[in-house]
Scaffold this motif. Structure first.
Motif, PDB file in Angstrom:
ATOM      1  N   VAL A   1      -4.917  -0.534 -10.774  1.00 40.60           N
ATOM      2  CA  VAL A   1      -6.106   0.084 -11.169  1.00 40.60           C
ATOM      3  C   VAL A   1      -5.836   1.712 -10.880  1.00 40.60           C
ATOM      4  CG1 VAL A   1      -8.659   0.468 -10.569  1.00 40.60           C
ATOM      5  CG2 VAL A   1      -7.447  -1.865 -10.505  1.00 40.60           C
ATOM      6  N   PRO A   2      -6.457   2.545 -11.738  1.00 38.58           N
ATOM      7  CA  PRO A   2      -6.341   3.863 -11.734  1.00 38.58           C
ATOM      8  C   PRO A   2      -6.619   4.398 -10.287  1.00 38.58           C
ATOM      9  CG  PRO A   2      -7.154   3.646 -13.612  1.00 38.58           C
ATOM     10  CD  PRO A   2      -7.038   2.191 -13.348  1.00 38.58           C
ATOM     11  N   GLY A   3      -5.855   5.323  -9.537  1.00 36.95           N
ATOM     12  CA  GLY A   3      -6.159   5.780  -8.398  1.00 36.95           C
ATOM     13  C   GLY A   3      -5.757   4.881  -7.349  1.00 36.95           C
ATOM     14  N   LYS A   4      -5.082   3.601  -7.752  1.00 37.81           N
ATOM     15  CA  LYS A   4      -4.762   2.784  -6.303  1.00 37.81           C
ATOM     16  C   LYS A   4      -3.426   2.218  -6.615  1.00 37.81           C
ATOM     17  CE  LYS A   4      -9.289   0.666  -5.552  1.00 37.81           C
ATOM     18  NZ  LYS A   4     -10.009  -0.675  -5.276  1.00 37.81           N
ATOM     19  N   GLN A   5      -2.636   1.866  -5.696  1.00 42.23           N
ATOM     20  CA  GLN A   5      -1.352   1.536  -5.605  1.00 42.23           C
ATOM     21  C   GLN A   5      -1.222   0.273  -6.568  1.00 42.23           C
ATOM     22  OE1 GLN A   5      -0.054   1.216  -1.560  1.00 42.23           O
ATOM     23  NE2 GLN A   5       0.764   3.301  -1.576  1.00 42.23           N
ATOM     24  N   ARG A   6      -0.078  -0.144  -6.949  1.00 43.07           N
ATOM     25  CA  ARG A   6       0.399  -1.085  -7.703  1.00 43.07           C
ATOM     26  C   ARG A   6       0.364  -2.393  -6.908  1.00 43.07           C
ATOM     27  NH1 ARG A   6       4.930  -1.094 -12.407  1.00 43.07           N
ATOM     28  NH2 ARG A   6       3.240   0.506 -13.161  1.00 43.07           N
ATOM     29  N   GLU A   7      -0.448  -3.507  -7.180  1.00 45.28           N
ATOM     30  CA  GLU A   7      -0.633  -4.455  -6.195  1.00 45.28           C
ATOM     31  C   GLU A   7      -0.084  -5.781  -6.672  1.00 45.28           C
ATOM     32  OE1 GLU A   7      -4.332  -6.264  -5.184  1.00 45.28           O
ATOM     33  OE2 GLU A   7      -5.263  -5.749  -7.216  1.00 45.28           O
ATOM     34  N   LEU A   8       0.519  -6.545  -5.963  1.00 48.07           N
ATOM     35  CA  LEU A   8       0.981  -8.001  -6.459  1.00 48.07           C
ATOM     36  C   LEU A   8      -0.020  -9.014  -6.704  1.00 48.07           C
ATOM     37  CD1 LEU A   8       3.615  -9.812  -7.001  1.00 48.07           C
ATOM     38  CD2 LEU A   8       3.214 -10.561  -4.257  1.00 48.07           C
TER      39      LEU A   8
END
Length: 123
Positions: free
Chosen positions: A40-47
């Protein structure tokens, strides 16, 4: 080197379902772990979910019971079945392949990435 191509994203109403696919070409697929991520924009890539070469799976708490990851080694393809979609699931989704046969929860353990496919669940 492995090339990954995702498909299956789209726009659905909340509560709906989508099935993402990721086709791998290049080096042997069956001996490598695979993962689906979202960012999500502004957040880290999440598994979101991961699967080992032997079929062991891992899910983020937020998707347990709603998403299912699977693989078809004969087709060099990994799938993500997404049911009961929520607006907070909206994001681009990326598939990735690990450097080993194990899955991993760490972004740095993934060697190659696809271009992503967009998922939108509207409220």
């Amino acid at each position: 080197q492995v090339q990954l191509v995702e498909s299956g994203g789209g726009l659905v109403q909340a509560g709906g379902s989508l099935r993402l696919s990721c086709v791998a070409s290049g080096r042997p697929f069956s001996v490598r772990g695979m993962g689906w991520f979202r960012q999500v924009p502004g957040k880290q890539r999440e598994l979101v979910a991961a699967i080992s070469s032997g079929g062991s799976t891992h899910y983020a708490d937020s998707v347990k019971g709603r998403f299912t990851i699977s693989r078809d080694n004969a087709k060099n393809t990994v799938y993500l079945q997404m049911n009961s979609l929520k607006p907070e699931d909206t994001a681009p989704y990326y598939c990735a392949i690990t450097k080993s046969g194990y899955y991993s929860t760490y972004v740095d353990d993934y060697a190659e990435w696809g271009q992503g496919t967009s998922v939108t669940a509207s409220s």
